[in-house]
Design a protein around this motif. Structure first.
Motif, PDB file in Angstrom:
ATOM      1  N   GLU A  85       0.807  -1.215   0.000  1.00 53.20           N
ATOM      2  CA  GLU A  85       0.000   0.000   0.000  1.00 53.20           C
ATOM      3  C   GLU A  85       0.843   1.269   0.000  1.00 53.20           C
ATOM      4  O   GLU A  85       0.460   2.273  -0.593  1.00 53.20           O
ATOM      5  CB  GLU A  85      -0.936   0.026   1.215  1.00 53.20           C
ATOM      6  CG  GLU A  85      -2.125  -0.888   1.087  1.00 53.20           C
ATOM      7  CD  GLU A  85      -3.208  -0.561   2.103  1.00 53.20           C
ATOM      8  OE1 GLU A  85      -3.226   0.582   2.612  1.00 53.20           O
ATOM      9  OE2 GLU A  85      -4.035  -1.440   2.378  1.00 53.20           O
ATOM     10  N   ASP A  86       1.987   1.238   0.687  1.00 55.83           N
ATOM     11  CA  ASP A  86       2.815   2.441   0.795  1.00 55.83           C
ATOM     12  C   ASP A  86       3.917   2.488  -0.263  1.00 55.83           C
ATOM     13  O   ASP A  86       4.788   3.362  -0.218  1.00 55.83           O
ATOM     14  CB  ASP A  86       3.436   2.552   2.193  1.00 55.83           C
ATOM     15  CG  ASP A  86       4.310   1.350   2.552  1.00 55.83           C
ATOM     16  OD1 ASP A  86       4.351   0.377   1.771  1.00 55.83           O
ATOM     17  OD2 ASP A  86       4.948   1.386   3.629  1.00 55.83           O
ATOM     18  N   ASP A 107      -6.172  10.749  -6.178  1.00 56.93           N
ATOM     19  CA  ASP A 107      -6.436  10.373  -4.790  1.00 56.93           C
ATOM     20  C   ASP A 107      -6.067   8.895  -4.615  1.00 56.93           C
ATOM     21  O   ASP A 107      -6.865   8.002  -4.910  1.00 56.93           O
ATOM     22  CB  ASP A 107      -7.914  10.611  -4.466  1.00 56.93           C
ATOM     23  CG  ASP A 107      -8.248  10.340  -3.006  1.00 56.93           C
ATOM     24  OD1 ASP A 107      -7.407   9.760  -2.288  1.00 56.93           O
ATOM     25  OD2 ASP A 107      -9.366  10.693  -2.586  1.00 56.93           O
ATOM     26  N   VAL A 108      -4.847   8.640  -4.160  1.00 53.17           N
ATOM     27  CA  VAL A 108      -4.374   7.268  -4.002  1.00 53.17           C
ATOM     28  C   VAL A 108      -5.223   6.510  -2.996  1.00 53.17           C
ATOM     29  O   VAL A 108      -5.553   5.333  -3.193  1.00 53.17           O
ATOM     30  CB  VAL A 108      -2.890   7.265  -3.582  1.00 53.17           C
ATOM     31  CG1 VAL A 108      -2.425   5.844  -3.254  1.00 53.17           C
ATOM     32  CG2 VAL A 108      -2.023   7.863  -4.682  1.00 53.17           C
ATOM     33  N   GLU A 109      -5.615   7.143  -1.925  1.00 53.68           N
ATOM     34  CA  GLU A 109      -6.413   6.481  -0.896  1.00 53.68           C
ATOM     35  C   GLU A 109      -7.729   5.971  -1.463  1.00 53.68           C
ATOM     36  O   GLU A 109      -8.190   4.885  -1.102  1.00 53.68           O
ATOM     37  CB  GLU A 109      -6.670   7.442   0.267  1.00 53.68           C
ATOM     38  CG  GLU A 109      -7.598   6.902   1.347  1.00 53.68           C
ATOM     39  CD  GLU A 109      -7.123   5.616   1.996  1.00 53.68           C
ATOM     40  OE1 GLU A 109      -7.979   4.811   2.410  1.00 53.68           O
ATOM     41  OE2 GLU A 109      -5.889   5.388   2.075  1.00 53.68           O
ATOM     42  N   GLU A 110      -8.310   6.720  -2.396  1.00 47.87           N
ATOM     43  CA  GLU A 110      -9.573   6.272  -2.992  1.00 47.87           C
ATOM     44  C   GLU A 110      -9.365   5.001  -3.804  1.00 47.87           C
ATOM     45  O   GLU A 110     -10.182   4.079  -3.738  1.00 47.87           O
ATOM     46  CB  GLU A 110     -10.144   7.381  -3.875  1.00 47.87           C
ATOM     47  CG  GLU A 110     -11.603   7.165  -4.290  1.00 47.87           C
ATOM     48  CD  GLU A 110     -11.783   6.158  -5.417  1.00 47.87           C
ATOM     49  OE1 GLU A 110     -12.802   5.440  -5.431  1.00 47.87           O
ATOM     50  OE2 GLU A 110     -10.878   6.067  -6.284  1.00 47.87           O
ATOM     51  N   ARG A 111      -8.254   4.923  -4.541  1.00 47.04           N
ATOM     52  CA  ARG A 111      -7.957   3.713  -5.317  1.00 47.04           C
ATOM     53  C   ARG A 111      -7.701   2.527  -4.381  1.00 47.04           C
ATOM     54  O   ARG A 111      -8.124   1.402  -4.656  1.00 47.04           O
ATOM     55  CB  ARG A 111      -6.734   3.935  -6.214  1.00 47.04           C
ATOM     56  CG  ARG A 111      -6.900   5.030  -7.255  1.00 47.04           C
ATOM     57  CD  ARG A 111      -7.356   4.521  -8.598  1.00 47.04           C
ATOM     58  NE  ARG A 111      -7.533   5.634  -9.524  1.00 47.04           N
ATOM     59  CZ  ARG A 111      -6.640   6.008 -10.432  1.00 47.04           C
ATOM     60  NH1 ARG A 111      -5.508   5.346 -10.546  1.00 47.04           N
ATOM     61  NH2 ARG A 111      -6.898   7.026 -11.233  1.00 47.04           N
ATOM     62  N   LEU A 112      -7.016   2.785  -3.288  1.00 49.33           N
ATOM     63  CA  LEU A 112      -6.741   1.721  -2.321  1.00 49.33           C
ATOM     64  C   LEU A 112      -8.029   1.212  -1.684  1.00 49.33           C
ATOM     65  O   LEU A 112      -8.242   0.004  -1.553  1.00 49.33           O
ATOM     66  CB  LEU A 112      -5.787   2.214  -1.239  1.00 49.33           C
ATOM     67  CG  LEU A 112      -4.359   2.553  -1.675  1.00 49.33           C
ATOM     68  CD1 LEU A 112      -3.583   3.165  -0.511  1.00 49.33           C
ATOM     69  CD2 LEU A 112      -3.638   1.308  -2.175  1.00 49.33           C
ATOM     70  N   SER A 113      -8.899   2.111  -1.288  1.00 47.52           N
ATOM     71  CA  SER A 113     -10.113   1.713  -0.564  1.00 47.52           C
ATOM     72  C   SER A 113     -11.153   1.078  -1.486  1.00 47.52           C
ATOM     73  O   SER A 113     -11.899   0.192  -1.055  1.00 47.52           O
ATOM     74  CB  SER A 113     -10.716   2.919   0.165  1.00 47.52           C
ATOM     75  OG  SER A 113     -11.113   3.918  -0.757  1.00 47.52           O
ATOM     76  N   ARG A 117      -7.808  -2.763  -1.504  1.00 47.79           N
ATOM     77  CA  ARG A 117      -8.144  -3.484  -0.269  1.00 47.79           C
ATOM     78  C   ARG A 117      -9.231  -4.531  -0.481  1.00 47.79           C
ATOM     79  O   ARG A 117      -9.095  -5.657   0.020  1.00 47.79           O
ATOM     80  CB  ARG A 117      -8.520  -2.488   0.829  1.00 47.79           C
ATOM     81  CG  ARG A 117      -7.320  -1.671   1.301  1.00 47.79           C
ATOM     82  CD  ARG A 117      -7.663  -0.647   2.344  1.00 47.79           C
ATOM     83  NE  ARG A 117      -6.545   0.272   2.560  1.00 47.79           N
ATOM     84  CZ  ARG A 117      -6.657   1.596   2.613  1.00 47.79           C
ATOM     85  NH1 ARG A 117      -7.848   2.175   2.509  1.00 47.79           N
ATOM     86  NH2 ARG A 117      -5.593   2.348   2.791  1.00 47.79           N
TER      87      ARG A 117
END
Length: 242
Positions: A85-86, A107-113, A117
């Motif tokens: 993830e990082d 928005d990397v967090e949006e792709r991760l979530s 994940r």
């Protein structure tokens, strides 16, 4: 958004425990609706967009060799499911000399979530239900990078981090069959082994992190041939590991 994975090759009775399974993080070149990578669409069919040939091999093994598969349905250019993830390249901004303009400032967090994940959480459950004797982590590699003059001579290669039990058997098998075999090539599993580091090594699950050269598996005939080879060696590895 549709699921970032698909599961194939299950029998009518559901999951079988203790068998061989296949996972492939780079099996698709699809881009979900609402995401614009802003690159030449033709690049999605090249090695930066998808691991050429692996989907066909996995489908062949699932259909004719009793090896169920868990396959990504999203391109590695959207989010690289085979990175931590990082990792700075988990949403790549460049790939083999090409700028992925649509990933700049994303928005990397949006792709991760929304993708990363759910993919790995579902894989964890899928593997837990099957408790496999061996995982084939299936990838392919281009014969030569555009950004390098170095050819990649290996026909097939096996990667590993700490657990090299399965890789050692497979490397020996293919070498005896006359293949040019890579040992932690074309890159080292000690640096890039994210999915098996997460889903195999902590649980003591043997795995074959497999890389096949893409010119050998670009056709359906090549994919069937390598599906047979890989199923054969995987069966041998599982037997020897007991």
């Amino acid at each position: 958004m549709s699921l970032p994975y698909r599961q194939i090759g299950e029998g009518t009775r559901g999951p079988t425990r203790g068998g061989i399974v296949c996972v492939s993080d780079h099996a698709s070149n699809q881009v979900p609706g609402g995401i614009d990578l802003r690159i030449d669409p033709a690049l999605m069919n090249e090695h930066i967009g998808v691991d050429i040939g692996v989907e066909g091999i996995a489908e062949e093994m699932a259909a004719n060799h009793g090896i169920p598969a868990y396959l990504a349905t999203v391109s590695r250019l959207v989010v690289d499911l085979h990175r931590e993830e990082d990792h700075p390249g988990v949403v790549p901004q460049t790939s083999d000399g090409h700028v992925i303009h649509g990933n700049m400032g994303v928005d990397v967090e949006e792709r991760l979530s929304s993708i990363y994940r759910p993919y790995h959480e579902a894989m964890a459950k899928w593997l837990d239900k099957r408790d496999p004797s061996l995982i084939i982590s299936l990838h392919s590699f281009t014969p030569k990078l555009a950004t390098s003059d170095e050819p990649r001579p290996w026909e097939v290669a096996f990667l590993y981090n700490q657990d090299d039990r399965a890789a050692r058997i497979a490397i020996q098998f293919f070498a005896e069959e006359g293949f040019t075999v890579g040992d932690n090539e074309p890159y080292s599993g000690r640096q890039l082994n994210a999915t098996m580091n997460r889903h195999a090594e902590p649980f003591g699950r043997p795995y074959l992190a497999t890389e096949i050269r893409q010119d050998l598996i670009a056709t359906a005939q090549g994919q069937k041939h390598w599906a047979r080879l890989l199923a054969k060696v995987a069966s041998r590895v599982a037997q020897e590991l007991g």
